[in-house]
Design a protein around this motif. Structure first.
Motif, PDB file in Angstrom:
ATOM      1  N   TYR A  85      56.796  32.528  63.434  1.00  0.00           N
ATOM      2  CA  TYR A  85      55.300  31.637  63.062  1.00  0.00           C
ATOM      3  C   TYR A  85      54.685  31.433  64.244  1.00  0.00           C
ATOM      4  O   TYR A  85      55.295  31.474  65.384  1.00  0.00           O
ATOM      5  N   MET A  86      53.450  31.195  63.970  1.00  0.00           N
ATOM      6  CA  MET A  86      52.442  30.568  65.113  1.00  0.00           C
ATOM      7  C   MET A  86      52.624  29.016  64.942  1.00  0.00           C
ATOM      8  O   MET A  86      52.064  28.614  63.873  1.00  0.00           O
ATOM      9  N   GLU A  87      53.137  28.374  65.850  1.00  0.00           N
ATOM     10  CA  GLU A  87      53.086  26.819  65.872  1.00  0.00           C
ATOM     11  C   GLU A  87      51.764  26.285  65.723  1.00  0.00           C
ATOM     12  O   GLU A  87      51.547  25.239  65.078  1.00  0.00           O
ATOM     13  N   ASN A  88      50.774  26.691  66.324  1.00  0.00           N
ATOM     14  CA  ASN A  88      49.615  26.137  66.194  1.00  0.00           C
ATOM     15  C   ASN A  88      48.567  26.465  65.159  1.00  0.00           C
ATOM     16  O   ASN A  88      47.379  26.084  64.932  1.00  0.00           O
ATOM     17  N   LEU A  89      49.437  27.316  64.129  1.00  0.00           N
ATOM     18  CA  LEU A  89      48.361  27.801  63.098  1.00  0.00           C
ATOM     19  C   LEU A  89      49.187  27.541  61.519  1.00  0.00           C
ATOM     20  O   LEU A  89      48.513  27.281  60.648  1.00  0.00           O
ATOM     21  N   ALA A  90      50.532  27.877  61.565  1.00  0.00           N
ATOM     22  CA  ALA A  90      51.155  27.792  60.422  1.00  0.00           C
ATOM     23  C   ALA A  90      51.311  26.300  59.939  1.00  0.00           C
ATOM     24  O   ALA A  90      51.477  25.210  60.591  1.00  0.00           O
ATOM     25  N   SER A  91      51.431  26.116  58.469  1.00  0.00           N
ATOM     26  CA  SER A  91      51.528  24.827  57.843  1.00  0.00           C
ATOM     27  C   SER A  91      52.761  24.238  58.226  1.00  0.00           C
ATOM     28  O   SER A  91      53.823  24.891  57.808  1.00  0.00           O
ATOM     29  N   GLU A  92      52.890  23.048  58.565  1.00  0.00           N
ATOM     30  CA  GLU A  92      54.327  22.333  58.711  1.00  0.00           C
ATOM     31  C   GLU A  92      54.992  22.145  57.257  1.00  0.00           C
ATOM     32  O   GLU A  92      56.156  22.326  57.226  1.00  0.00           O
ATOM     33  N   LYS A  93      54.133  21.967  56.315  1.00  0.00           N
ATOM     34  CA  LYS A  93      54.694  21.679  54.895  1.00  0.00           C
ATOM     35  C   LYS A  93      55.555  23.030  54.232  1.00  0.00           C
ATOM     36  O   LYS A  93      56.679  22.996  53.886  1.00  0.00           O
ATOM     37  N   ILE A  94      54.778  24.115  54.502  1.00  0.00           N
ATOM     38  CA  ILE A  94      55.216  25.396  54.103  1.00  0.00           C
ATOM     39  C   ILE A  94      56.579  25.636  54.956  1.00  0.00           C
ATOM     40  O   ILE A  94      57.557  26.235  54.360  1.00  0.00           O
ATOM     41  N   LEU A  95      56.535  25.514  56.305  1.00  0.00           N
ATOM     42  CA  LEU A  95      57.700  25.737  57.133  1.00  0.00           C
ATOM     43  C   LEU A  95      58.881  25.173  56.883  1.00  0.00           C
ATOM     44  O   LEU A  95      59.734  25.539  56.713  1.00  0.00           O
ATOM     45  N   ILE A  96      58.626  23.778  56.568  1.00  0.00           N
ATOM     46  CA  ILE A  96      59.791  23.044  55.791  1.00  0.00           C
ATOM     47  C   ILE A  96      60.154  23.100  54.839  1.00  0.00           C
ATOM     48  O   ILE A  96      61.334  23.344  54.432  1.00  0.00           O
ATOM     49  N   GLU A  97      59.457  23.612  53.835  1.00  0.00           N
ATOM     50  CA  GLU A  97      59.789  24.142  52.502  1.00  0.00           C
ATOM     51  C   GLU A  97      60.854  25.504  52.572  1.00  0.00           C
ATOM     52  O   GLU A  97      61.822  25.698  51.900  1.00  0.00           O
ATOM     53  N   LEU A  98      60.274  26.416  53.456  1.00  0.00           N
ATOM     54  CA  LEU A  98      60.828  27.515  53.662  1.00  0.00           C
ATOM     55  C   LEU A  98      62.305  27.183  54.207  1.00  0.00           C
ATOM     56  O   LEU A  98      63.384  27.836  53.758  1.00  0.00           O
ATOM     57  N   GLU A 101      47.066  34.614  60.753  1.00  0.00           N
ATOM     58  CA  GLU A 101      46.207  33.798  59.817  1.00  0.00           C
ATOM     59  C   GLU A 101      46.934  32.492  59.144  1.00  0.00           C
ATOM     60  O   GLU A 101      46.514  32.026  58.380  1.00  0.00           O
ATOM     61  N   GLY A 102      48.121  32.418  59.897  1.00  0.00           N
ATOM     62  CA  GLY A 102      48.771  30.969  59.644  1.00  0.00           C
ATOM     63  C   GLY A 102      50.140  31.318  58.751  1.00  0.00           C
ATOM     64  O   GLY A 102      50.810  30.428  58.430  1.00  0.00           O
ATOM     65  N   ARG A 105      41.771  28.385  54.723  1.00  0.00           N
ATOM     66  CA  ARG A 105      41.934  26.894  55.123  1.00  0.00           C
ATOM     67  C   ARG A 105      43.208  26.281  54.566  1.00  0.00           C
ATOM     68  O   ARG A 105      43.776  25.439  55.270  1.00  0.00           O
ATOM     69  N   ILE A 106      43.820  26.822  53.549  1.00  0.00           N
ATOM     70  CA  ILE A 106      45.205  25.980  53.048  1.00  0.00           C
ATOM     71  C   ILE A 106      46.308  26.553  53.686  1.00  0.00           C
ATOM     72  O   ILE A 106      47.237  25.897  54.188  1.00  0.00           O
ATOM     73  N   ILE A 107      46.224  27.858  54.196  1.00  0.00           N
ATOM     74  CA  ILE A 107      47.381  28.754  54.884  1.00  0.00           C
ATOM     75  C   ILE A 107      47.531  28.241  56.344  1.00  0.00           C
ATOM     76  O   ILE A 107      48.526  27.809  56.660  1.00  0.00           O
ATOM     77  N   ALA A 108      46.289  28.400  57.005  1.00  0.00           N
ATOM     78  CA  ALA A 108      46.216  27.893  58.470  1.00  0.00           C
ATOM     79  C   ALA A 108      45.853  26.598  58.511  1.00  0.00           C
ATOM     80  O   ALA A 108      44.627  26.170  58.978  1.00  0.00           O
ATOM     81  N   ALA A 109      46.692  25.542  58.295  1.00  0.00           N
ATOM     82  CA  ALA A 109      46.622  24.178  57.734  1.00  0.00           C
ATOM     83  C   ALA A 109      46.177  23.453  59.278  1.00  0.00           C
ATOM     84  O   ALA A 109      45.287  22.478  59.244  1.00  0.00           O
ATOM     85  N   LYS A 110      46.564  23.846  60.483  1.00  0.00           N
ATOM     86  CA  LYS A 110      46.248  23.191  61.652  1.00  0.00           C
ATOM     87  C   LYS A 110      45.183  23.807  62.404  1.00  0.00           C
ATOM     88  O   LYS A 110      44.488  22.905  63.009  1.00  0.00           O
TER      89      LYS A 110
END
Length: 502
Positions: free
Chosen positions: A192-205, A253-254, A482-487
């Motif tokens: 994942y891209m640290e500056n783009l990906a949603s932290e919540k989605i990453l934690i859930e995954l 795209e995040g 906007r929702i996917i690329a939260a950062k």
């Protein structure tokens, strides 16, 4: 191999350590135990253990055995410094690590590593020496393009990671390794891209992956079923692709990518409904023609799912909606046909899918010929025998041809088509509309890792719909979803297009 699971600590006695490993790999004749010494008169005793089927034996000879046997390594080297001395000055390898647990030893040997035991040391060395067996990088057969990159993923996870890294040269590209499968111990990788990906989605995954407890993972589809939001849904809420350019674009795209060792299909998430209608070639050609073909895919989805149900409804219940001359032609073609229209449709659609599935199992040089000839011969014979009416053949051809434009959603299309047919057979167009309403409500209720499945189709924000039903020029796509690329949802700053003037 035995089923022992007790983790045993290595000792300073090399013979005892060899016995420990032999007891673990009992009756496994693919494991090689090579005892050897160095050129010193009072040489330290060594033993290298590896699997002859998983390791590159030439690499072991050149990088481990030869350097140690030529060196003068005697008992004057203190036991506590022997391993560091070997790693720093003797062996010619980069990927090494020290361990003391027998479980680590077992896993490393089964992953293609060579284990080096030293006399007097309570630790051992694991040295990477995998034998690389993989097919060459080539264009995927199932997803060919006329313009754009021709590379596809292979079954090697490291090769697939490298294909992504060759496209994204950024320190924000993060790579995390995990292991799944009690028996297979399959390596997987989260990218994942640290500056783009949603932290919540990453934690859930990571939470969903951590909760997986299964004997084996042989393909990425195993993981897909175990982490999906709606496991019983006919729609995929987790995407997959075998092309590195698509994965790279989704990362930018995040989104998050999940790679499984041994599988050429990489999972991407979150996955939206509209992605079924997108093609990587849309972004490699002029936007107006790309938009035309994307609209064509949406129309193909409507044709392949709705045409049989609409025809059934009008012929059976709403004949007044059909022009008189066309109605007369349909009635004439159905003269002496013994089967009801609903049976005709289901039977021909089933035969069509049967031919297509059979063609997939045949060699590529004969599959197309068999499918085309089979469809023509069966259709002509059925009409001549008055077993099926001619309009049914036309409806089947339109329905089947339209489905070829959407290979990634082929399974859901069949289910939707059948459900529409069933409702239309009872209530005509009213039943068809009722079926479409239920389907729409169902799709709107789906989520992919918390993201609405219909994001981009259920909003009227001009930035959220810029890459949905149509595609717009790159200079106009300033924002990410906007929702996917939260950062960071800004894709590009204000772009000033220069115009040459005489």
């Amino acid at each position: 191999m035995s089923n022992k699971t007790n983790n045993i600590k290595l000792t300073s006695d090399i013979n005892e350590n060899i016995d420990i490993i032999k007891s673990i790999f009992n009756d496994n004749e693919s494991i090689i135990y090579k005892n050897f010494q160095s050129a010193a008169e009072n040489s330290i005793k060594f033993c290298v253990i590896f699997s002859k089927n998983l390791c590159d034996i030439k690499s072991i000879l050149e990088n481990i055995l030869k350097p140690i046997m030529l060196a003068k390594l005697g008992n004057e080297i203190p036991p506590e410094t022997r391993i560091d001395y070997i790693l720093d000055k003797i062996v010619f390898t980069c990927d090494n690590n020290k361990f003391r647990d027998s479980d680590v030893c077992t896993n490393d040997i089964l992953n293609g590593h060579a284990v080096l035991l030293l006399e007097g040391c309570i630790e051992a060395i694991s040295i990477s020496s995998e034998l690389i067996r993989e097919r060459t990088i080539s264009e995927p057969e199932s997803n060919k393009v006329t313009r754009g990159p021709k590379e596809g993923f292979t079954e090697s996870m490291e090769t697939n990671i490298a294909l992504i890294q060759q496209r994204i040269h950024s320190s924000n590209l993060k790579i995390k390794y995990r292991t799944l499968g009690v028996q297979t111990k399959t390596k997987i990788c989260i990218i994942y891209m640290e500056n783009l990906a949603s932290e919540k989605i990453l934690i859930e995954l990571e939470h969903r992956i951590g909760s997986i407890d299964i004997d084996g993972i042989l393909d990425s589809h195993y993981i897909e079923e175990l982490i999906t939001d709606a496991p019983l849904s006919i729609f995929n809420t987790t995407g997959y692709t075998d092309r590195p350019d698509i994965v790279s674009a989704k990362l930018l795209e995040g989104r998050i990518a999940l790679i499984s060792d041994g599988s050429p299909d990489v999972l991407t998430l979150p996955f939206l409904f509209l992605e079924n209608f997108q093609s990587n070639e849309d972004y490699y050609k002029e936007f107006s023609s790309a938009s035309f073909y994307r609209i064509l895919r949406y129309l193909a989805f409507i044709f392949t799912t709705c045409t049989p149900a609409i025809y059934l409804s009008m012929v059976t219940y709403h004949q007044e909606l059909i022009p008189y001359s066309l109605l007369v032609s349909i009635i004439a073609s159905r003269d002496s046909v013994p089967l009801p229209t609903i049976v005709e449709l289901i039977l021909m659609l089933f035969i069509f899918e049967l031919i297509i599935e059979a063609s997939r199992r045949l060699p590529s040089n004969t599959s197309q010929t068999v499918s085309i000839v089979g469809a023509l011969v069966l259709g002509e014979a059925a009409v001549s025998a008055r077993f099926i009416s001619a309009p049914i053949i036309i409806i089947t051809a339109i329905t089947g041809t339209a489905s070829f434009l959407l290979p990634s959603i082929g399974g859901p299309i069949i289910f939707i088509r059948v459900i529409n047919l069933v409702f239309a057979s009872f209530l005509g167009l009213y039943g068809f509309i009722f079926s479409i309403s239920i389907l729409t409500i169902y799709i709107l209720s789906l989520r992919s890792f918390g993201v609405p499945y219909t994001l981009g189709l259920s909003t009227f924000n001009r930035y959220d719909i810029q890459d949905t039903i149509i595609t717009v020029p790159w200079w106009h796509m300033k924002y990410r979803p906007r929702i996917i690329a939260a950062k960071n949802f800004i894709r590009q700053r204000n772009h000033k297009r220069s115009v040459f003037k005489r």
